[in-house]
Design a protein around this motif. Structure first.
Motif, PDB file in Angstrom:
ATOM      1  N   ASN A  25       0.731  -1.685   0.527  1.00 20.81           N
ATOM      2  CA  ASN A  25       0.272   0.453  -0.025  1.00 20.81           C
ATOM      3  C   ASN A  25       0.789   1.457   0.038  1.00 20.81           C
ATOM      4  O   ASN A  25       0.698   2.446  -0.860  1.00 20.81           O
ATOM      5  CB  ASN A  25      -0.841   0.242   1.107  1.00 20.81           C
ATOM      6  CG  ASN A  25      -0.203  -0.461   2.408  1.00 20.81           C
ATOM      7  OD1 ASN A  25       1.430  -0.366   2.653  1.00 20.81           O
ATOM      8  ND2 ASN A  25      -1.468  -0.798   3.532  1.00 20.81           N
ATOM      9  N   ILE A  26       2.130   1.575   1.267  1.00 23.94           N
ATOM     10  CA  ILE A  26       2.931   3.316   0.570  1.00 23.94           C
ATOM     11  C   ILE A  26       3.470   2.746  -0.017  1.00 23.94           C
ATOM     12  O   ILE A  26       4.353   3.796  -0.483  1.00 23.94           O
ATOM     13  CB  ILE A  26       2.910   3.051   2.671  1.00 23.94           C
ATOM     14  CG1 ILE A  26       3.745   3.719   2.376  1.00 23.94           C
ATOM     15  CG2 ILE A  26       4.019   1.844   2.488  1.00 23.94           C
ATOM     16  CD1 ILE A  26       2.466   5.257   2.776  1.00 23.94           C
ATOM     17  N   ALA A  27       4.024   1.137  -0.781  1.00 22.96           N
ATOM     18  CA  ALA A  27       4.761   1.272  -1.699  1.00 22.96           C
ATOM     19  C   ALA A  27       4.276   0.216  -3.137  1.00 22.96           C
ATOM     20  O   ALA A  27       3.659  -0.099  -2.812  1.00 22.96           O
ATOM     21  CB  ALA A  27       6.237   1.077  -0.759  1.00 22.96           C
ATOM     22  N   HIS A  28       5.600  -0.293  -3.638  1.00 16.06           N
ATOM     23  CA  HIS A  28       4.714  -1.225  -4.669  1.00 16.06           C
ATOM     24  C   HIS A  28       4.536  -2.562  -4.438  1.00 16.06           C
ATOM     25  O   HIS A  28       3.817  -3.159  -5.649  1.00 16.06           O
ATOM     26  CB  HIS A  28       5.759  -0.639  -6.319  1.00 16.06           C
ATOM     27  CG  HIS A  28       7.482  -1.460  -5.476  1.00 16.06           C
ATOM     28  ND1 HIS A  28       7.486  -0.780  -4.971  1.00 16.06           N
ATOM     29  CD2 HIS A  28       8.092  -2.331  -6.297  1.00 16.06           C
ATOM     30  CE1 HIS A  28       8.663  -1.331  -4.877  1.00 16.06           C
ATOM     31  NE2 HIS A  28       8.789  -2.231  -5.357  1.00 16.06           N
ATOM     32  N   GLY A  29       4.745  -2.943  -3.929  1.00 14.78           N
ATOM     33  CA  GLY A  29       4.738  -4.463  -2.889  1.00 14.78           C
ATOM     34  C   GLY A  29       5.022  -5.187  -3.880  1.00 14.78           C
ATOM     35  O   GLY A  29       4.165  -6.571  -4.719  1.00 14.78           O
ATOM     36  N   CYS A  30       6.421  -5.352  -4.826  1.00 17.74           N
ATOM     37  CA  CYS A  30       6.946  -6.627  -5.550  1.00 17.74           C
ATOM     38  C   CYS A  30       7.872  -7.128  -5.232  1.00 17.74           C
ATOM     39  O   CYS A  30       9.137  -6.051  -4.966  1.00 17.74           O
ATOM     40  CB  CYS A  30       6.868  -5.834  -6.716  1.00 17.74           C
ATOM     41  SG  CYS A  30       5.051  -4.856  -7.830  1.00 17.74           S
ATOM     42  N   MET A  78      -0.426   4.526  -4.920  1.00 12.77           N
ATOM     43  CA  MET A  78      -1.811   5.189  -4.299  1.00 12.77           C
ATOM     44  C   MET A  78      -1.525   3.263  -2.855  1.00 12.77           C
ATOM     45  O   MET A  78      -1.133   2.639  -3.029  1.00 12.77           O
ATOM     46  CB  MET A  78      -2.787   4.508  -4.641  1.00 12.77           C
ATOM     47  CG  MET A  78      -2.963   4.780  -6.213  1.00 12.77           C
ATOM     48  SD  MET A  78      -3.187   6.921  -6.053  1.00 12.77           S
ATOM     49  CE  MET A  78      -5.249   6.337  -5.303  1.00 12.77           C
ATOM     50  N   ALA A  79      -2.328   4.716  -2.215  1.00 12.79           N
ATOM     51  CA  ALA A  79      -2.327   3.566  -0.658  1.00 12.79           C
ATOM     52  C   ALA A  79      -3.559   3.900  -0.180  1.00 12.79           C
ATOM     53  O   ALA A  79      -4.239   5.531  -0.095  1.00 12.79           O
ATOM     54  CB  ALA A  79      -0.693   4.713   0.579  1.00 12.79           C
ATOM     55  N   LYS A  80      -4.093   2.605  -0.250  1.00 10.89           N
ATOM     56  CA  LYS A  80      -5.440   2.605  -0.119  1.00 10.89           C
ATOM     57  C   LYS A  80      -5.820   1.412   0.927  1.00 10.89           C
ATOM     58  O   LYS A  80      -4.824   0.826   0.662  1.00 10.89           O
ATOM     59  CB  LYS A  80      -6.610   3.003  -0.954  1.00 10.89           C
ATOM     60  CG  LYS A  80      -6.536   1.530  -1.769  1.00 10.89           C
ATOM     61  CD  LYS A  80      -7.442   1.910  -2.624  1.00 10.89           C
ATOM     62  CE  LYS A  80      -7.386   0.756  -3.144  1.00 10.89           C
ATOM     63  NZ  LYS A  80      -8.654  -0.278  -2.853  1.00 10.89           N
ATOM     64  N   THR A  81      -6.890   1.151   1.527  1.00  7.27           N
ATOM     65  CA  THR A  81      -7.338  -0.410   1.886  1.00  7.27           C
ATOM     66  C   THR A  81      -6.925  -0.774   1.033  1.00  7.27           C
ATOM     67  O   THR A  81      -7.340  -1.095  -0.279  1.00  7.27           O
ATOM     68  CB  THR A  81      -8.578  -0.051   2.767  1.00  7.27           C
ATOM     69  OG1 THR A  81      -8.895  -1.427   3.397  1.00  7.27           O
ATOM     70  CG2 THR A  81      -9.801   0.296   1.710  1.00  7.27           C
ATOM     71  N   GLN A  82      -6.641  -2.763   1.580  1.00  5.60           N
ATOM     72  CA  GLN A  82      -7.004  -3.930   0.751  1.00  5.60           C
ATOM     73  C   GLN A  82      -7.853  -4.117   0.684  1.00  5.60           C
ATOM     74  O   GLN A  82      -8.413  -4.870  -0.198  1.00  5.60           O
ATOM     75  CB  GLN A  82      -5.835  -4.621   0.759  1.00  5.60           C
ATOM     76  CG  GLN A  82      -5.464  -5.139   2.438  1.00  5.60           C
ATOM     77  CD  GLN A  82      -4.571  -4.209   3.509  1.00  5.60           C
ATOM     78  OE1 GLN A  82      -5.145  -2.888   3.520  1.00  5.60           O
ATOM     79  NE2 GLN A  82      -4.387  -5.419   4.566  1.00  5.60           N
TER      80      GLN A  82
END
Length: 556
Positions: free
Chosen positions: A274-279, A486-490
């Motif tokens: 969420n706060i970063a790109h998650g990969c 984008m930083a939002k709820t998953q």
């Protein structure tokens, strides 16, 4: 059935040199960390760079639910299944964070008979990458406070320091703190706080850097504070980015491990989704593409977060072209999206499944917007009824997308052969026409509005006064052409976690926009995004133990 850790402890692992040998990697390209872990030396990619790339497959999922979807388990099982049908495959994953391991989420090495091993090492200290990132982050924090203490020649405004310390553990007491107490010898008192290590910009930088030179340049570009005259202060201004790079000289090298069935796995990096790109890292993915015919990787949370950022951030910087996407779902999770309570999910409910399956439909449509062929993977449970299975197949036919039912949790690679074969067929029949969602020349607001409209299904975006001021500052500094993270709820396609299924016509509120200049993206915050989680009432750590023989229990 045995627990995950019991299954992992019974694995027949190959010496890591043999796993590397399956990929044509010689001993001279390995740095060993015991018998079953190794790092790949820097010169390996140079040796491989002229080889053609294999096929790149992204595994993503619907929005997470308490029912569980099994994205990492499917990723690992799919890699194992590819070998079962005679394909040369490599899995590329993120490393787990100790915070969730000791908190509520558990580990991130798969589950059941689709795991990456040595599971205990991977979920604990692994090869020390997390500690190196933590140390590099906190060196920069120490340098900031020391600079102010020693005279503050850069004129740093202590009220506008945006860099935080970090720790790889869930600890809510550190979210907002005061440092510098105890008199003049201890510096200037000021407000500060901690992020969890995987939310540090250093982590994002490590995963987006292509080599150590790129890493040093990106670290130098980190904006740590602003001066009294509103000018940004960079890590390079404090002259510590070289030392930070030194601390990360080993962490930048991808880690090689294996699955329960000895399929090679590159496990490297682990930024928040969420706060970063998650990969996982670009470096690991690029090397994997040179080593195998198929690379199976994943992105964090649902496709609205992880997949979008994989395409719009990672693929841009890594010059990657994905060939296919696997979207993981379960009948149970789709019924949850249709309004069924968690304790009722084992009962047949075709009506609720029909209401909830629209979440999967939206993710399928989103993947197709990037020009990449999609395949639905249903993580199969014994409680799935024939009527429910028939409905999923019928809907996938309507959407023009293939669907496969996977049982890799119980059966390992053998339980994923249908999925693997259909994936190969999709790749062969439907060439990828990958393209990012938006052009970088758009304004920050236009990029956010495009993501909200096209990926989330929202109607409009409201920018708070603070967010508008943030955007004006960022664009005024010349960073307006960066991609947006984008930083939002998953838990929802919207910014409201209670809106399940496929909400439409909603308004997205952007509260704040932050600059991650070193990583190379702008973070748009919606809702309350937690960058330092807390422990639950009964944390997983309460169940984890080790006995006098060194046997670990409680990890999952």
């Amino acid at each position: 059935m045995l627990t995950d850790v019991e299954i992992a402890q019974g694995a027949k692992m190959l010496p890591i040199e043999e796993v590397a040998g399956k990929l044509g990697i010689g001993r001279e390209s390995l740095e060993l960390y015991g018998d079953y872990k190794a790092k790949l030396k820097d010169g390996l990619y140079e040796k491989l760079k002229d080889k053609p790339d294999g096929k790149l497959v992204l595994v993503t999922a619907i929005n997470p639910t308490p029912a569980g979807e099994g994205k990492t388990t499917t990723t690992v099982g799919l890699g194992q299944a590819m070998e079962k049908i005679g394909k040369k495959a490599v899995i590329a994953l993120r490393e787990p964070s100790l915070g969730p391991v000791m908190g509520v989420k558990g580990g991130a090495a798969g589950g059941g008979y689709a795991q990456v091993v040595p599971m205990e090492d991977i979920n604990l200290h692994f090869t020390g990458d997390m500690h190196a990132i933590t140390t590099a982050n906190n060196l920069l924090s120490a340098a900031i406070d020391n600079h102010i203490h020693q005279g503050n020649s850069l004129q740093i405004d202590a009220r506008r320091i945006v860099w935080k310390r970090c720790l790889d553990m869930n600890d809510r007491a550190l979210r907002q703190i005061v440092v510098g107490l105890g008199g003049r010898n201890n510096g200037f008192p000021r407000e500060d706080g901690f992020n969890i290590t995987v939310a540090s910009e250093v982590m994002a930088i490590l995963c987006l850097a292509t080599d150590i030179t790129d890493l040093k340049e990106r670290l130098g570009r980190i904006v740590v504070a602003y001066t009294y005259n509103d000018k940004p202060v960079l890590a390079s201004d404090l002259e510590v980015h070289g030392a930070m790079t030194l601390l990360l000289k080993d962490a930048i090298k991808p880690n090689l491990v294996q699955t329960l069935e000895n399929t090679p796995c590159l496990m490297h990096g682990g930024p928040f989704a969420n706060i970063a790109h998650g990969c996982n890292s670009i470096k690991a993915t690029q090397i994997a593409l040179k080593l195998a015919d198929y690379v199976i990787t994943e992105a964090g949370f649902g496709a609205d977060l992880g997949a979008e950022k994989f395409f719009d951030i990672k693929c841009r910087y890594g010059k990657l072209k994905p060939d296919a996407v696997v979207i993981v779902a379960t009948v149970r999770a789709l019924k949850y999206n249709g309004g069924v309570k968690k304790d009722e999910l084992s009962k047949e409910n075709v009506d609720a499944l029909g209401r909830g399956i629209v979440n999967l439909q939206k993710h399928v449509e989103n993947i197709q917007k990037f020009g990449v062929p999609a395949l639905v993977a249903i993580n199969h449970f014994a409680t799935d009824t024939e009527a429910e299975i028939s409905l999923v197949k019928e809907k996938c036919r309507e959407w023009g997308v293939e669907v496969a039912f996977s049982e890799v949790f119980l059966k390992g690679g053998e339980g994923g052969t249908e999925l693997a074969q259909k994936l190969c067929d999709v790749i062969d029949k439907k060439p990828s026409g990958f393209m990012p969602l938006y052009e970088l020349d758009l304004s920050i607001k236009e990029k956010i509005e495009t993501i909200n409209r096209e990926i989330y299904g929202g109607h409009q975006v409201i920018f708070t006064d603070k967010a508008q001021k943030d955007i004006a500052t960022i664009e005024g500094l010349g960073y307006g052409k960066l991609p947006v993270c984008m930083a939002k709820t998953q838990y929802s396609l919207s910014d409201n976690p209670s809106l399940l299924g496929r909400p439409q016509g909603f308004t997205l509120t952007v509260k704040e926009v932050r600059l991650s200049a070193g990583a190379g993206f702008v973070v748009a915050l919606t809702g309350d995004i937690m960058t330092m989680p807390g422990l639950p009432k009964v944390p997983a750590a309460n169940r984890i133990d080790i006995d006098e023989n060194g046997t670990i229990t409680g990890l999952f």
